[in-house]
Motif scaffolding. Sequence first.
Motif, PDB file in Angstrom:
ATOM      1  N   ILE B 151      60.227   0.735  30.687  1.00  0.00           N
ATOM      2  CA  ILE B 151      61.426   1.204  29.997  1.00  0.00           C
ATOM      3  C   ILE B 151      61.098   1.489  28.538  1.00  0.00           C
ATOM      4  N   ILE B 152      61.515   2.660  28.101  1.00  0.00           N
ATOM      5  CA  ILE B 152      61.331   3.056  26.700  1.00  0.00           C
ATOM      6  C   ILE B 152      62.505   2.488  25.924  1.00  0.00           C
ATOM      7  N   ILE B 168      63.585  12.719  23.952  1.00  0.00           N
ATOM      8  CA  ILE B 168      63.151  14.056  24.384  1.00  0.00           C
ATOM      9  C   ILE B 168      61.776  14.004  25.045  1.00  0.00           C
ATOM     10  N   THR B 169      60.840  13.272  24.453  1.00  0.00           N
ATOM     11  CA  THR B 169      59.478  13.204  25.006  1.00  0.00           C
ATOM     12  C   THR B 169      59.476  12.645  26.423  1.00  0.00           C
ATOM     13  N   HIS B 170      60.261  11.573  26.631  1.00  0.00           N
ATOM     14  CA  HIS B 170      60.243  10.918  27.938  1.00  0.00           C
ATOM     15  C   HIS B 170      61.350  11.426  28.862  1.00  0.00           C
ATOM     16  N   GLU B 171      62.103  12.418  28.409  1.00  0.00           N
ATOM     17  CA  GLU B 171      63.181  13.004  29.223  1.00  0.00           C
ATOM     18  C   GLU B 171      64.145  11.954  29.771  1.00  0.00           C
ATOM     19  N   ILE B 172      64.687  11.144  28.861  1.00  0.00           N
ATOM     20  CA  ILE B 172      65.648  10.103  29.241  1.00  0.00           C
ATOM     21  C   ILE B 172      66.958  10.408  28.516  1.00  0.00           C
ATOM     22  N   ASP B 173      68.078  10.099  29.171  1.00  0.00           N
ATOM     23  CA  ASP B 173      69.359  10.362  28.511  1.00  0.00           C
ATOM     24  C   ASP B 173      69.690   9.291  27.482  1.00  0.00           C
ATOM     25  N   CYS B 174      69.292   8.071  27.773  1.00  0.00           N
ATOM     26  CA  CYS B 174      69.778   6.934  26.991  1.00  0.00           C
ATOM     27  C   CYS B 174      68.738   5.813  26.977  1.00  0.00           C
ATOM     28  N   ILE B 175      68.432   5.259  25.816  1.00  0.00           N
ATOM     29  CA  ILE B 175      67.480   4.151  25.761  1.00  0.00           C
ATOM     30  C   ILE B 175      68.135   2.926  25.114  1.00  0.00           C
ATOM     31  N   PRO B 176      67.706   1.712  25.535  1.00  0.00           N
ATOM     32  CA  PRO B 176      68.285   0.507  24.942  1.00  0.00           C
ATOM     33  C   PRO B 176      67.727   0.264  23.540  1.00  0.00           C
ATOM     34  N   VAL B 177      68.559  -0.327  22.691  1.00  0.00           N
ATOM     35  CA  VAL B 177      68.100  -0.780  21.382  1.00  0.00           C
ATOM     36  C   VAL B 177      67.944  -2.295  21.508  1.00  0.00           C
ATOM     37  N   VAL B 178      66.752  -2.800  21.178  1.00  0.00           N
ATOM     38  CA  VAL B 178      66.465  -4.211  21.456  1.00  0.00           C
ATOM     39  C   VAL B 178      65.975  -4.950  20.214  1.00  0.00           C
ATOM     40  N   GLU B 179      66.049  -6.279  20.289  1.00  0.00           N
ATOM     41  CA  GLU B 179      65.357  -7.097  19.287  1.00  0.00           C
ATOM     42  C   GLU B 179      64.454  -8.044  20.055  1.00  0.00           C
ATOM     43  N   ARG B 180      63.290  -8.326  19.469  1.00  0.00           N
ATOM     44  CA  ARG B 180      62.334  -9.210  20.123  1.00  0.00           C
ATOM     45  C   ARG B 180      62.783 -10.641  19.940  1.00  0.00           C
ATOM     46  N   VAL B 181      62.800 -11.409  21.020  1.00  0.00           N
ATOM     47  CA  VAL B 181      63.093 -12.836  20.901  1.00  0.00           C
ATOM     48  C   VAL B 181      61.810 -13.584  21.235  1.00  0.00           C
ATOM     49  N   ALA B 182      61.758 -14.853  20.903  1.00  0.00           N
ATOM     50  CA  ALA B 182      60.539 -15.645  21.106  1.00  0.00           C
ATOM     51  C   ALA B 182      59.973 -15.410  22.505  1.00  0.00           C
TER      52      ALA B 182
END
Lengths: 213, 213
Positions: B151-152, B168-182
């Motif tokens: 998943i991008i 656009i590069t990966h041709e996806i409509d929607c990507i998640p915005v994440v934060e790294r947890v431990a």
Amino acid sequence: MKLTPRQQVIVNLVRDGQPITSEALAAKVGVTRAALRPDLAILTMLGILDARPKVGYIYVEKPSESLVKQYISNIKVGEIMSKPVFISEEVTVYDAIVLIFLNDVGTMFVVDSDQCLIGAVSRKDFLKIAIGGTDIHKVPVGVIMTRMPNIIWAESEESAFSAAKKIITHEIDCIPVVERVASTMEKEQLRIVGKISKTNITKLFLKLADNNI
Amino acid sequence: MKLTPRQQVIVNLVRDGQPITSEALAAKVGVTRAALRPDLAILTMLGILDARPKVGYIYVEKPSESLVKQYISNIKVGEIMSKPVFISEEVTVYDAIVLIFLNDVGTMFVVDSDQCLIGAVSRKDFLKIAIGGTDIHKVPVGVIMTRMPNIIWAESEESAFSAAKKIITHEIDCIPVVERVASTMEKEQLRIVGKISKTNITKLFLKLADNNI
């Protein structure tokens, strides 16, 4: 457009000591008023500073950036549209779903025998019918499509801004780009010449940032 | 940024008679070189004219517009992201399709019991399974979803430009915005804080043009 070091100094001086006259600015920068004039003209035109008569220069928190607007408003739908996929309304829903996968598009346009727009179908329409228990091998696309005149469209001479506004206002992923052909009877005939989607607008956004226009 | 009438006259003179020196321009406009200097400085900085030493001013067909780029590069994903819809991987495909309609989204994210990202499903995935003859009341979403690490994603501090490029590069409509947890063990754990789609980018494009940022 990058500010020169001197312009940056001027912006900081105005921000910290506003309102400030050009005499006071010239004294702080250590140059004559005449030497400062081109910089002040640029900063004012860029909307970074505001020149108030008899008061002095003011720092503008949010520059109007009307350059961006002018630039964007000049881009036409015809310059950024993509090739549309057409089907006829007799095609079964099942065959249409196969076509939407083969072409890897989100929306297809339905045309009559004169190649004029009569409808549109999207993945969302297909998904709704597919889980509804209907026999998708028997039902034709004409039954489930959104039908004219309920279709929002754009023309190729329209600005990309205007098309993007239609897409967002009406919550549609993709709209057809059409040209008017001679109307028969009382019906307006629209021939499809392209399509414009959020993908085209996102690509345009990247181009804007990449300076590739 | 609108050009003044005199700046427009200068641009036309340069375009028609390039290369042209500032002396020749001043004579044609009917002012002194000194009076012309602020206008020439602005036009050169805007990238509309190019000043070539010992040659004169040249008209630039495609201004570099780096102001647009600077402006766009400063907008962060966190400023324009939307609220994501989560489900767990045990939910049946049928129930998930109901949820995608109820929430009117194109993509949903699948999370584990710690609310960490494990997968994503879109209308396209659902449509594929729905016409495949599988019993969508029995199959869980976990079977058809795109699974981590395929998943991008983006982070909220990333530029909107960078996220749009991934979309656009990966041709996806929607990507998640994440934060790294431990991270536990060797697995990277990502918690979803938002989503960013072509819709967000299209809305940003409208805002840019509307000066509403």
